[in-house]
Design a protein around this motif. Sequence first.
Motif, PDB file in Angstrom:
ATOM      1  N   ASP A  64      20.827  35.007  27.103  1.00 56.47           N
ATOM      2  CA  ASP A  64      22.093  35.483  27.654  1.00 56.47           C
ATOM      3  C   ASP A  64      23.240  34.677  27.022  1.00 56.47           C
ATOM      4  O   ASP A  64      23.328  33.468  27.194  1.00 56.47           O
ATOM      5  CB  ASP A  64      22.087  35.298  29.177  1.00 56.47           C
ATOM      6  N   PHE A  65      24.114  35.368  26.272  1.00 55.10           N
ATOM      7  CA  PHE A  65      25.241  34.707  25.624  1.00 55.10           C
ATOM      8  C   PHE A  65      26.574  35.067  26.277  1.00 55.10           C
ATOM      9  O   PHE A  65      27.626  35.010  25.626  1.00 55.10           O
ATOM     10  CB  PHE A  65      25.280  35.069  24.130  1.00 55.10           C
ATOM     11  N   SER A  66      26.549  35.418  27.555  1.00 50.85           N
ATOM     12  CA  SER A  66      27.777  35.827  28.257  1.00 50.85           C
ATOM     13  C   SER A  66      28.867  34.768  28.143  1.00 50.85           C
ATOM     14  O   SER A  66      30.024  35.073  27.812  1.00 50.85           O
ATOM     15  CB  SER A  66      27.496  36.096  29.734  1.00 50.85           C
ATOM     16  N   ASN A  67      28.531  33.515  28.423  1.00 50.22           N
ATOM     17  CA  ASN A  67      29.543  32.448  28.417  1.00 50.22           C
ATOM     18  C   ASN A  67      30.198  32.293  27.051  1.00 50.22           C
ATOM     19  O   ASN A  67      31.428  32.148  26.950  1.00 50.22           O
ATOM     20  CB  ASN A  67      28.910  31.120  28.846  1.00 50.22           C
ATOM     21  N   GLU A  68      29.386  32.333  26.010  1.00 51.16           N
ATOM     22  CA  GLU A  68      29.932  32.196  24.650  1.00 51.16           C
ATOM     23  C   GLU A  68      30.846  33.381  24.310  1.00 51.16           C
ATOM     24  O   GLU A  68      31.914  33.192  23.704  1.00 51.16           O
ATOM     25  CB  GLU A  68      28.796  32.108  23.632  1.00 51.16           C
ATOM     26  N   ILE A  69      30.424  34.583  24.696  1.00 52.52           N
ATOM     27  CA  ILE A  69      31.229  35.785  24.409  1.00 52.52           C
ATOM     28  C   ILE A  69      32.545  35.746  25.173  1.00 52.52           C
ATOM     29  O   ILE A  69      33.606  36.081  24.630  1.00 52.52           O
ATOM     30  CB  ILE A  69      30.421  37.057  24.732  1.00 52.52           C
ATOM     31  N   PHE A  70      32.506  35.304  26.421  1.00 53.70           N
ATOM     32  CA  PHE A  70      33.738  35.199  27.207  1.00 53.70           C
ATOM     33  C   PHE A  70      34.689  34.166  26.596  1.00 53.70           C
ATOM     34  O   PHE A  70      35.914  34.364  26.582  1.00 53.70           O
ATOM     35  CB  PHE A  70      33.423  34.827  28.660  1.00 53.70           C
ATOM     36  N   LYS A  71      34.137  33.061  26.085  1.00 55.13           N
ATOM     37  CA  LYS A  71      34.976  32.062  25.414  1.00 55.13           C
ATOM     38  C   LYS A  71      35.650  32.667  24.188  1.00 55.13           C
ATOM     39  O   LYS A  71      36.833  32.427  23.925  1.00 55.13           O
ATOM     40  CB  LYS A  71      34.130  30.853  25.003  1.00 55.13           C
ATOM     41  N   GLY A  72      34.868  33.449  23.434  1.00 52.14           N
ATOM     42  CA  GLY A  72      35.428  34.115  22.262  1.00 52.14           C
ATOM     43  C   GLY A  72      36.519  35.104  22.629  1.00 52.14           C
ATOM     44  O   GLY A  72      37.569  35.177  21.965  1.00 52.14           O
ATOM     45  N   LEU A  73      36.303  35.855  23.698  1.00 52.40           N
ATOM     46  CA  LEU A  73      37.289  36.838  24.153  1.00 52.40           C
ATOM     47  C   LEU A  73      38.579  36.144  24.589  1.00 52.40           C
ATOM     48  O   LEU A  73      39.689  36.597  24.258  1.00 52.40           O
ATOM     49  CB  LEU A  73      36.699  37.656  25.307  1.00 52.40           C
ATOM     50  N   ALA A  74      38.436  35.048  25.330  1.00 49.47           N
ATOM     51  CA  ALA A  74      39.611  34.287  25.778  1.00 49.47           C
ATOM     52  C   ALA A  74      40.378  33.730  24.576  1.00 49.47           C
ATOM     53  O   ALA A  74      41.621  33.716  24.561  1.00 49.47           O
ATOM     54  CB  ALA A  74      39.181  33.157  26.699  1.00 49.47           C
ATOM     55  N   LEU A  75      39.637  33.285  23.557  1.00 51.67           N
ATOM     56  CA  LEU A  75      40.263  32.725  22.354  1.00 51.67           C
ATOM     57  C   LEU A  75      40.999  33.809  21.566  1.00 51.67           C
ATOM     58  O   LEU A  75      42.154  33.624  21.158  1.00 51.67           O
ATOM     59  CB  LEU A  75      39.188  32.067  21.480  1.00 51.67           C
ATOM     60  N   VAL A  76      40.346  34.940  21.365  1.00 47.07           N
ATOM     61  CA  VAL A  76      40.945  36.035  20.595  1.00 47.07           C
ATOM     62  C   VAL A  76      42.205  36.572  21.277  1.00 47.07           C
ATOM     63  O   VAL A  76      43.208  36.868  20.630  1.00 47.07           O
ATOM     64  CB  VAL A  76      39.916  37.184  20.392  1.00 47.07           C
ATOM     65  N   LYS A  77      42.143  36.689  22.608  1.00 48.96           N
ATOM     66  CA  LYS A  77      43.276  37.246  23.361  1.00 48.96           C
ATOM     67  C   LYS A  77      44.262  36.174  23.839  1.00 48.96           C
ATOM     68  O   LYS A  77      45.304  36.510  24.423  1.00 48.96           O
ATOM     69  CB  LYS A  77      42.745  38.024  24.574  1.00 48.96           C
ATOM     70  N   ASN A  78      43.920  34.897  23.622  1.00 50.60           N
ATOM     71  CA  ASN A  78      44.790  33.794  24.041  1.00 50.60           C
ATOM     72  C   ASN A  78      45.114  33.881  25.529  1.00 50.60           C
ATOM     73  O   ASN A  78      46.281  33.868  25.947  1.00 50.60           O
ATOM     74  CB  ASN A  78      46.082  33.775  23.214  1.00 50.60           C
ATOM     75  N   ILE A  79      44.067  34.015  26.348  1.00 52.68           N
ATOM     76  CA  ILE A  79      44.234  34.155  27.794  1.00 52.68           C
ATOM     77  C   ILE A  79      43.419  33.092  28.520  1.00 52.68           C
ATOM     78  O   ILE A  79      42.474  32.532  27.974  1.00 52.68           O
ATOM     79  CB  ILE A  79      43.814  35.556  28.286  1.00 52.68           C
ATOM     80  N   GLU A  80      43.801  32.840  29.760  1.00 54.54           N
ATOM     81  CA  GLU A  80      43.078  31.895  30.594  1.00 54.54           C
ATOM     82  C   GLU A  80      41.806  32.545  31.124  1.00 54.54           C
ATOM     83  O   GLU A  80      41.677  33.763  31.169  1.00 54.54           O
ATOM     84  CB  GLU A  80      43.955  31.450  31.776  1.00 54.54           C
ATOM     85  N   THR A  81      40.881  31.717  31.565  1.00 56.53           N
ATOM     86  CA  THR A  81      39.666  32.249  32.177  1.00 56.53           C
ATOM     87  C   THR A  81      39.999  32.825  33.556  1.00 56.53           C
ATOM     88  O   THR A  81      41.081  32.586  34.095  1.00 56.53           O
ATOM     89  CB  THR A  81      38.603  31.164  32.311  1.00 56.53           C
ATOM     90  N   GLY A  82      39.043  33.541  34.123  1.00 59.03           N
ATOM     91  CA  GLY A  82      39.249  34.189  35.411  1.00 59.03           C
ATOM     92  C   GLY A  82      38.949  35.675  35.341  1.00 59.03           C
ATOM     93  O   GLY A  82      38.578  36.300  36.336  1.00 59.03           O
ATOM     94  N   PHE A  83      39.073  36.232  34.123  1.00 55.24           N
ATOM     95  CA  PHE A  83      38.778  37.652  33.925  1.00 55.24           C
ATOM     96  C   PHE A  83      37.282  37.938  34.022  1.00 55.24           C
ATOM     97  O   PHE A  83      36.867  39.076  34.261  1.00 55.24           O
ATOM     98  CB  PHE A  83      39.291  38.119  32.563  1.00 55.24           C
ATOM     99  N   GLU A  84      36.461  36.888  33.833  1.00 53.94           N
ATOM    100  CA  GLU A  84      35.005  37.074  33.772  1.00 53.94           C
ATOM    101  C   GLU A  84      34.439  37.731  35.024  1.00 53.94           C
ATOM    102  O   GLU A  84      33.457  38.472  34.955  1.00 53.94           O
ATOM    103  CB  GLU A  84      34.304  35.726  33.569  1.00 53.94           C
TER     104      GLU A  84
END
Length: 419
Positions: A64-84
């Motif tokens: 399960d790579f959910s955490n890594e993918i969410f980190k990538g999404l946050a980085l690409v979109k320049n957004i804070e966590t919480g959307f997960e």
Amino acid sequence: MTQNFKALVLTYKTAPVAVREQVSLAEPAVKQLLNFIRDYTTTSDVLVVSTCNRTEIYYVSEKDFSNEIFKGLALVKNIETGFEQHFSSISGLQAVNHLFEVAIGLDAQVIGDLQISGQVKNAYQWSADENMAGPFLHRLMHTIFFVNKRVVQETSFRDGAASISYAAKELADDLTTSVREPKVLVVGVGEIGQDVCLNLVNTKFQHVTILNRTLDKAEKLAQKCGFKSGSIEQLQEEIRKADVVISSVSGNEPLITREILKGISFLSHKFFIDLSMPRSIEASIEEIPGAIVYNLDDIQEKTNEAVEKRKASIPRIQAIIRDTIGEFEDWSKEMVVSPTIQKLKNTLEKIRQEELARFLKNSKPEEAEKLEEMSRSMMQKILKYPVLQLKAACKRGDAESLTEMLHELFNLERTAEKK
């Protein structure tokens, strides 16, 4: 391999429009995320589908790579966590079935929306562009495309007009029932904007103006539809004239803001319909007396003949999907034994070539041709039964023991290493 297929899913069912626009990805951002996933995970066969109503990431991995993918999404979109928290995680046949339903339009906000099929095809192309589409994803996507053709040929699911753009036209129609000769302004001529304009043709809306950043595109579409056109610099003046403003402009910041509306007097209600993701109409506009804003979540599915026909087709479509997924699952299981089959072919071919070379030393040309044909035919017949048994074992779920036996009997690992 199907059991390792995973999906992270965020849709209009699980997240409000404010969250969806946070994680919405255009083509460059999709490709950035694909590259991040390739560089920081060991996943394969990655597909990123992002539309106005969903952002979904599919991948193949035991882990399960959910955490890594969410980190990538946050980085690409320049957004804070919480959307997960708005994403759900599914895997295996459930994930496969979900992708079928998304691509065909069963899971669309407006059921049967044709645009989603094209958007999924684009997502697949972007994965291929970045070398993130492997054999599993290629086979799955082409299977989905085949089912889409069956849906068109065998059901009424594509009959009639029902889409986000059509729903926007229907909403505009409802909002202007008491307006004589309503004026409509369409801003943006992307795929959705074009569809809106085409849906407005031959309706009560005879006064339609199209604005676009690229004037040439607006002029061509206006000529095709019989409407007026103009450049985006005329936005404030055209909003002043319009009863309904429909916007589908792409961008990270709203195009139609309270600042633009300063100085415009609202003698009656003015309706703004925002079909963009991220939103292109500032939500605070509603604080202006007389201004009413509708976003994607406000556009409800219209109960009309086209939608009812599509709903009636759903059981048939689901049956087609079930049958197709069954066949796809068989293929997926056979993928596990395909390396063994290939090694067995290579081993038998090596034996055939060695024996053929021994017998061809003193043979005549015509004899050599017959020996070649006879030995090849014999090899194929010998190979046929182990392959059939392996495929049958895959369906039963016990291919592992037979695979091990073939490796022992034919010394396949050593043969592969020598080769």
